[in-house]
Design an enzyme around this catalytic site. Structure first.
Site, PDB file in Angstrom:
ATOM      1  N   HIS A   1      -8.362   0.706   1.819  1.00  0.00           N
ATOM      2  CA  HIS A   1      -8.160   0.399   3.255  1.00  0.00           C
ATOM      3  C   HIS A   1      -9.087   1.236   4.145  1.00  0.00           C
ATOM      4  CE1 HIS A   1      -4.963  -1.345   6.222  1.00  0.00           C
ATOM      5  NE2 HIS A   1      -6.164  -1.311   6.761  1.00  0.00           N
TER       6      HIS A   1
ATOM      7  N   GLU B   1       0.831  -1.221   0.000  1.00  0.00           N
ATOM      8  CA  GLU B   1       0.000   0.000   0.000  1.00  0.00           C
ATOM      9  C   GLU B   1       0.852   1.252   0.000  1.00  0.00           C
ATOM     10  OE1 GLU B   1      -2.911  -0.021   3.177  1.00  0.00           O
ATOM     11  OE2 GLU B   1      -3.493  -2.049   2.639  1.00  0.00           O
TER      12      GLU B   1
HETATM   13  C1  DGY Z   1      -6.459  -1.881  11.709  1.00  0.00           C
HETATM   14  O1  DGY Z   1      -6.938  -1.304  12.698  1.00  0.00           O
HETATM   15  O2  DGY Z   1      -5.562  -2.717  11.812  1.00  0.00           O
HETATM   16  C2  DGY Z   1      -7.067  -1.555  10.378  1.00  0.00           C
HETATM   17  O3  DGY Z   1      -6.396  -2.080   9.334  1.00  0.00           O
HETATM   18  C3  DGY Z   1      -7.315  -0.069  10.243  1.00  0.00           C
HETATM   19  O4  DGY Z   1      -8.457   0.153  10.971  1.00  0.00           O
END
Ligand code: DGY
Length: 325
Positions: A283, A265
């Site tokens: 995401h 990402e």
């Molecule tokens: C996390 O909290 O790990 C998510 O990917 C983002 O909310």
């Protein structure tokens, strides 16, 4: 006063509230990388990080005063937890508060891939809709599919719980079985990983990213999935070999995929971008005003507990022995 560095622009008023008790500095946190974080941390007692900020051994070694890292995510794969333990730094995360929203978005992706919601929208905007047709954009009936959940943690269980409302049968796989009563409540059955891949029409991933789960869905695992099935991932991108996934969809072995997370990402495999049956989101599993505010509040509460009250937050995933952990 102890000094706190906030990496990112967070919702809510936590930073202002903490500012009465600590010296708070806010950095936009964009594009820092390991070296950027390493250069910023010396002199700070508290650090609020996002999942894009690597907190490695090098960062922790440079953080001469650091007592606590509050990570604004439930996943802590951006942090070297063993190194934090060695350096005596408390690490906290934000479990529970994001469970429901992430499970909802997972179902959003499941519905999107089974019913062609995104490809239908694109079809109409292209001007291809010339009237109702009996065979136009036929998807799969949600109640007719088997959903296989890999990782029955908080979010995995919330995804299973929502399946009953759609009448979908579910299977799950994890290292150990849920208590029998919980299985009954969720109307689900445990099965082996290979068996789940072979039997599920939709496989949804809900495991943390670590050395064991990296590329859990590699070319071999993708080949083991049922022909015409779908992969959904709202957990972490590197659980899936993206190039192998693109190949599995392009070849027609998989009917599609729904992805909220990516291997590198914000980059996305270019072959995936070209596939109409793959739904891609940036995401946003926990991205609601309510949840992102609660996540930020959790971090500020934990910073306060450590730096002002000299305590150990209940949410700590690393509790150094010297702090009574
Ligand atoms: C996390 O909290 O790990 C998510 O990917 C983002 O909310």
């Amino acid at each position: 006063m102890k000094r706190v560095l906030i990496l990112g622009d967070l919702p809510g008023d936590g930073a202002e509230r903490l500012a009465g008790r600590c010296e708070v500095e806010v950095h936009h946190g964009e594009g820092l990388g390991e070296e950027g974080v390493r250069r910023l941390v010396p002199g700070f007692h508290g650090l609020l990080t996002l999942l894009i900020h690597p907190v490695s051994e090098r960062v922790l070694a440079a953080a001469d005063r650091l007592e606590v890292v509050a990570n604004c995510a439930v996943g802590v794969d951006n942090i070297d937890l063993a190194a934090a333990q060695r350096h005596g730094v408390i690490v906290t995360n934000t479990p529970d508060v994001l469970t429901a929203d992430t499970a909802d978005l997972t179902w959003g992706l499941i519905l999107a891939v089974l019913r062609g919601i995104v490809s239908g929208d694109r079809y109409l905007r292209r001007g291809d809709f010339h009237g109702w047709r009996p065979k136009l954009l036929l998807g799969r009936s949600v109640g007719s599919v088997v959903l296989g959940v890999v990782g029955p943690g908080r979010i995995g269980q919330a995804v299973l719980a929502r399946a009953a409302a759609f009448g979908a049968r579910t299977l799950y796989h994890g290292p150990s079985r849920l208590p029998e009563g919980r299985e009954r409540e969720l109307e689900t059955e445990w099965c082996g990983f290979e068996e789940l891949l072979a039997a599920s029409d939709v496989v949804s991933l809900h495991v943390p990213l670590n050395d064991e789960t990296h590329h859990l869905m590699d070319a071999r695992a993708l080949r083991s999935m049922k022909k015409g099935s779908y992969l959904v991932n709202t957990a972490r991108g590197p659980l899936v070999d993206e190039a192998a996934l693109a190949e599995a969809v392009a070849s027609g072995h998989l009917a599609g995929a729904g992805l909220d997370v990516f291997e590198a990402e914000p980059a996305v495999n270019t072959r995936l971008l070209e596939l109409d049956s793959v739904v891609l989101l940036p995401h946003i599993g926990s991205a609601t005003v309510e949840t992102r505010t609660r996540m930020a509040d959790c971090c500020f509460e934990d910073l306060h507990t450590v730096l002002v009250e000299d305590g150990v937050p209940a949410r700590a995933v690393v509790k150094p022995v010297s702090r009574g952990g």
